[in-house]
Design a protein around this motif. Structure first.
Motif, mmCIF file in Angstrom:
data_model
loop_
_atom_site.group_PDB
_atom_site.id
_atom_site.type_symbol
_atom_site.label_atom_id
_atom_site.label_comp_id
_atom_site.label_asym_id
_atom_site.label_seq_id
_atom_site.Cartn_x
_atom_site.Cartn_y
_atom_site.Cartn_z
ATOM 1 N N GLU A 259 0.846 -1.194 0.000
ATOM 2 C CA GLU A 259 0.000 0.000 0.000
ATOM 3 C C GLU A 259 0.883 1.245 0.000
ATOM 4 O OE1 GLU A 259 -4.108 1.237 2.089
ATOM 5 O OE2 GLU A 259 -2.480 0.872 3.511
ATOM 6 N N GLU A 260 0.515 2.203 -0.847
ATOM 7 C CA GLU A 260 1.208 3.486 -0.890
ATOM 8 C C GLU A 260 0.159 4.587 -0.835
ATOM 9 O OE1 GLU A 260 5.344 2.342 -3.165
ATOM 10 O OE2 GLU A 260 3.786 3.360 -4.334
ATOM 11 N N VAL A 261 0.338 5.518 0.085
ATOM 12 C CA VAL A 261 -0.670 6.554 0.327
ATOM 13 C C VAL A 261 0.017 7.918 0.376
ATOM 14 C CG1 VAL A 261 -2.525 7.366 1.811
ATOM 15 C CG2 VAL A 261 -2.013 4.915 1.700
ATOM 16 N N MET A 262 -0.460 8.825 -0.462
ATOM 17 C CA MET A 262 0.010 10.208 -0.442
ATOM 18 C C MET A 262 -1.156 11.091 0.001
ATOM 19 S SD MET A 262 1.568 12.514 -3.599
ATOM 20 C CE MET A 262 -0.041 12.577 -4.441
ATOM 21 N N THR A 263 -0.965 11.854 1.069
ATOM 22 C CA THR A 263 -2.055 12.634 1.657
ATOM 23 C C THR A 263 -1.624 14.073 1.871
ATOM 24 O OG1 THR A 263 -2.783 10.644 2.848
ATOM 25 C CG2 THR A 263 -3.687 12.752 3.583
ATOM 26 N N LEU A 264 -2.511 15.005 1.545
ATOM 27 C CA LEU A 264 -2.225 16.416 1.735
ATOM 28 C C LEU A 264 -1.991 16.720 3.206
ATOM 29 C CD1 LEU A 264 -2.164 19.350 0.564
ATOM 30 C CD2 LEU A 264 -4.625 19.435 1.062
ATOM 31 N N ALA A 265 -0.835 17.311 3.504
ATOM 32 C CA ALA A 265 -0.548 17.759 4.863
ATOM 33 C C ALA A 265 -0.913 19.231 5.021
ATOM 34 C CB ALA A 265 0.930 17.553 5.196
ATOM 35 N N GLY A 266 -0.866 19.976 3.901
ATOM 36 C CA GLY A 266 -1.246 21.385 3.941
ATOM 37 C C GLY A 266 -0.174 22.267 3.350
ATOM 38 N N PRO A 267 -0.373 23.576 3.376
ATOM 39 C CA PRO A 267 0.653 24.506 2.897
ATOM 40 C C PRO A 267 1.930 24.364 3.708
ATOM 41 C CG PRO A 267 -1.454 25.618 3.191
ATOM 42 C CD PRO A 267 -1.587 24.271 3.825
ATOM 43 N N ALA A 268 3.058 24.684 3.100
ATOM 44 C CA ALA A 268 4.325 24.654 3.821
ATOM 45 C C ALA A 268 4.278 25.637 4.970
ATOM 46 C CB ALA A 268 5.479 24.984 2.871
ATOM 47 N N ALA A 269 5.110 25.401 5.974
ATOM 48 C CA ALA A 269 5.127 26.248 7.172
ATOM 49 C C ALA A 269 5.277 27.717 6.794
ATOM 50 C CB ALA A 269 6.272 25.823 8.101
ATOM 51 N N GLY A 270 4.433 28.551 7.367
ATOM 52 C CA GLY A 270 4.500 29.984 7.112
ATOM 53 C C GLY A 270 3.789 30.417 5.845
ATOM 54 N N ASP A 271 3.209 29.464 5.132
ATOM 55 C CA ASP A 271 2.550 29.787 3.856
ATOM 56 C C ASP A 271 1.062 29.481 3.991
ATOM 57 O OD1 ASP A 271 1.800 30.288 1.291
ATOM 58 O OD2 ASP A 271 2.949 28.659 0.382
ATOM 59 N N LYS A 272 0.309 30.403 4.519
ATOM 60 C CA LYS A 272 -1.114 30.195 4.734
ATOM 61 C C LYS A 272 -1.883 30.435 3.443
ATOM 62 C CE LYS A 272 -1.113 29.143 9.097
ATOM 63 N NZ LYS A 272 -1.574 27.824 9.560
ATOM 64 N N GLN A 273 -2.692 29.462 3.070
ATOM 65 C CA GLN A 273 -3.485 29.573 1.843
ATOM 66 C C GLN A 273 -4.956 29.721 2.194
ATOM 67 O OE1 GLN A 273 -2.671 29.431 -1.704
ATOM 68 N NE2 GLN A 273 -0.801 30.169 -0.736
ATOM 69 N N PRO A 274 -5.677 30.490 1.392
ATOM 70 C CA PRO A 274 -7.125 30.584 1.624
ATOM 71 C C PRO A 274 -7.769 29.243 1.345
ATOM 72 C CG PRO A 274 -6.542 31.606 -0.479
ATOM 73 C CD PRO A 274 -5.248 31.304 0.241
#
Length: 240
Positions: free
Chosen positions: A222-237
């Motif tokens: 099994e291989e799973v790629m999951t969104l962790a979010g924007p890089a540190a300090g890079d807040k996205q709407p």
């Protein structure tokens, strides 16, 4: 290089899909009726998934490999989205690290999130390594089943403490393969794409799983790629 974007002919998109990350040929966008694409193709490869990313920005994804077939590992995937002049978006990718790192070209004028192509390119290389088959054949099977056999269902995911509407696209490229006997060990391998316009970059998760011999058995691979979010300090709407 131009990532597939609507509207273009299926012949163009199928030539580009899954080879975009390893070629340098720019393919023209050809006018066509968007209805020529299956719903699965639109969701995975065509929709403007980067529409909610404000460039410049970086998105991080966790990558976890597990199962009894080979030793597992945990790593990270990162895409950097930027503008070139007034054009958005140009994307650079860093897929895994160290000796596992996959070299990726810059993709210009991207609308769909190329992290899916990156994941599939690595998967195809792994299938080639494990089976001694040809990468072109595996690309063809994924492409064909995406058009004719993929299943789409609405679902919900949890992201940053909130419930988000999503669509799940699933397919088994080798289950109905006329040459299944050649790859019988991997005939039940399943690909799942979870897309959500309410998360940055529109791609929440991509995973592949080869089930165990009996119901309830842990996956062989099994291989799973999951969104962790924007890089540190890079807040996205994000869409509430």
């Amino acid at each position: 290089m131009i990532l597939a974007q609507a509207p273009i002919e299926r012949s163009a998109i199928t030539t580009l899909l899954l080879s975009a990350v390893v070629c340098t040929t720019t393919l023209p966008a050809l006018a066509a009726d968007p209805s020529e694409f299956s719903r699965a193709e639109k969701l995975v490869f065509v929709d403007h998934q980067l529409a909610n990313v404000k460039a410049p920005a970086s998105l991080r994804y966790t990558f976890v490999k597990s199962g009894s077939l080979e030793p597992g590992f945990e790593d990270e995937v990162r895409i950097d989205v930027k503008r070139k002049g007034k054009v958005c978006c140009t994307v650079d990718g860093n897929f895994l690290s160290g000796e596992r790192k996959m070299k990726l070209p810059e993709i210009e004028e991207a609308q769909a999130n190329p992290v899916i192509l990156y994941f599939l390119e690595r998967d195809i290389r792994e299938m080639e390594r494990l089976t001694k088959g040809k990468s072109g054949y595996f690309r063809k099977r994924i492409r064909m089943t995406m058009v004719d056999e993929a299943k789409v269902r609405d679902t919900k995911i949890s992201y940053e403490g909130r419930e988000v509407d999503a669509q799940e696209v699933s397919l088994n490229p080798y289950e109905t393969d006329p040459l299944r006997a050649r790859f019988e060990k991997y005939a039940q391998k399943r690909y799942t794409f979870v897309l959500a316009s309410g998360v940055p970059g529109g791609v929440y998760q991509v995973r592949t799983a080869l089930p165990g011999a009996l119901p309830g058995d842990a996956p062989v691979l099994e291989e799973v790629m999951t969104l962790a979010g924007p890089a540190a300090g890079d807040k996205q709407p994000s869409k509430k």
